[in-house]
Design a protein around this motif. Sequence first.
Motif, short mmCIF file in Angstrom:
data_model
loop_
_atom_site.label_atom_id
_atom_site.label_comp_id
_atom_site.label_asym_id
_atom_site.label_seq_id
_atom_site.Cartn_x
_atom_site.Cartn_y
_atom_site.Cartn_z
N GLU A 158 -61.66 -60.66 -19.03
CA GLU A 158 -60.22 -60.70 -19.26
C GLU A 158 -59.51 -59.55 -18.55
OE1 GLU A 158 -62.36 -63.10 -22.01
OE2 GLU A 158 -62.54 -60.93 -21.68
N ASP A 159 -60.09 -58.36 -18.63
CA ASP A 159 -59.50 -57.21 -17.94
C ASP A 159 -59.52 -57.41 -16.43
OD1 ASP A 159 -58.89 -55.75 -20.23
OD2 ASP A 159 -60.82 -54.71 -20.26
N GLU B 277 -56.72 -59.65 -15.07
CA GLU B 277 -55.45 -58.92 -15.03
C GLU B 277 -55.41 -57.98 -13.83
OE1 GLU B 277 -54.02 -55.74 -18.06
OE2 GLU B 277 -53.42 -57.69 -18.86
N CYS C 199 -54.93 -59.91 -10.55
CA CYS C 199 -53.55 -60.39 -10.39
C CYS C 199 -52.62 -59.25 -9.97
CB CYS C 199 -53.05 -61.03 -11.69
SG CYS C 199 -53.84 -62.61 -12.07
N VAL D 75 -56.04 -62.55 -22.79
CA VAL D 75 -55.44 -62.31 -21.48
C VAL D 75 -53.92 -62.22 -21.61
CG1 VAL D 75 -54.98 -63.31 -19.20
CG2 VAL D 75 -57.30 -63.33 -20.13
N SER E 218 -52.58 -59.23 -23.81
CA SER E 218 -52.59 -57.97 -23.08
C SER E 218 -51.48 -57.93 -22.04
CB SER E 218 -53.95 -57.77 -22.41
OG SER E 218 -53.94 -56.65 -21.56
N ALA E 219 -51.29 -59.04 -21.31
CA ALA E 219 -50.25 -59.09 -20.29
C ALA E 219 -48.88 -58.91 -20.91
CB ALA E 219 -50.31 -60.43 -19.55
N GLU F 58 -46.77 -60.29 -17.85
CA GLU F 58 -46.92 -61.75 -17.98
C GLU F 58 -46.61 -62.46 -16.67
OE1 GLU F 58 -46.25 -63.87 -22.06
OE2 GLU F 58 -44.62 -62.44 -21.76
N VAL G 28 -49.33 -61.88 -14.02
CA VAL G 28 -50.55 -62.64 -14.30
C VAL G 28 -50.31 -64.13 -14.07
CG1 VAL G 28 -52.15 -63.34 -16.13
CG2 VAL G 28 -51.52 -60.93 -15.87
#
Length: 207
Positions: free
Chosen positions: A66-67, A70, A73, A111, A114-115, A121, A124
């Motif tokens: 997941e990190d 991000e 992106c 995901v 966190s964004a 957002e 991502v």
Amino acid sequence: LRKGYVRDEIFDQEGRYRHPDSGVEVDVHWGFAPRYFHLPVVAEELFARARPESLLGQPVTTFSAEDLLEILCVQVMKDSWERRQQLEHVSKVCDIAEHLRAEPRLDWSRVFQSARRQGLERIVHCGIILARELLGAQLPPEVVSRIEADFGARNCARRMCRSLFTEADSLSPLTNPHFAVGLRFRQLAFYLGMRERQRDRLRHLGE
């Protein structure tokens, strides 16, 4: 330095070192993006979520799935106006698409949580849109619905595609004496459009 590498350049978030004999470059990072992106790195949290992997038979530690999504992106967004590196930008979109293919069990709620917390957002969403539209990345239906509803991200993705696949560069420093001013204004407008929170836009302007 002890191995003969020479410092080439220093940026906000990294130092570039080059070996004079082999030409090999090593980038040492202490951040993921220039300071005007305002993305503070909390190393303890990243390492707490890190996972072991094997690379060429050697054990290594890498970011959680997941990190890493991000981070990938952010990488493709922050460099989108460095026009001399168009092929590199397509390869960064490929990184996102391949990561999505290799990680079918991504925790999408984490995901997007966190964004949202970091004001990323749109960044991502845009990275995922590029991976889907350019390289056919497969996504869960709920993720497709989410990114398609983000008009700002879709607009940013369209602008990036126009930049990536334009043959003639009207902002070339060799043909346009106003290269720096024109590019920076367009770059600023693009970056402001990528941030959904007003405070992040104001911080960007402050830099």
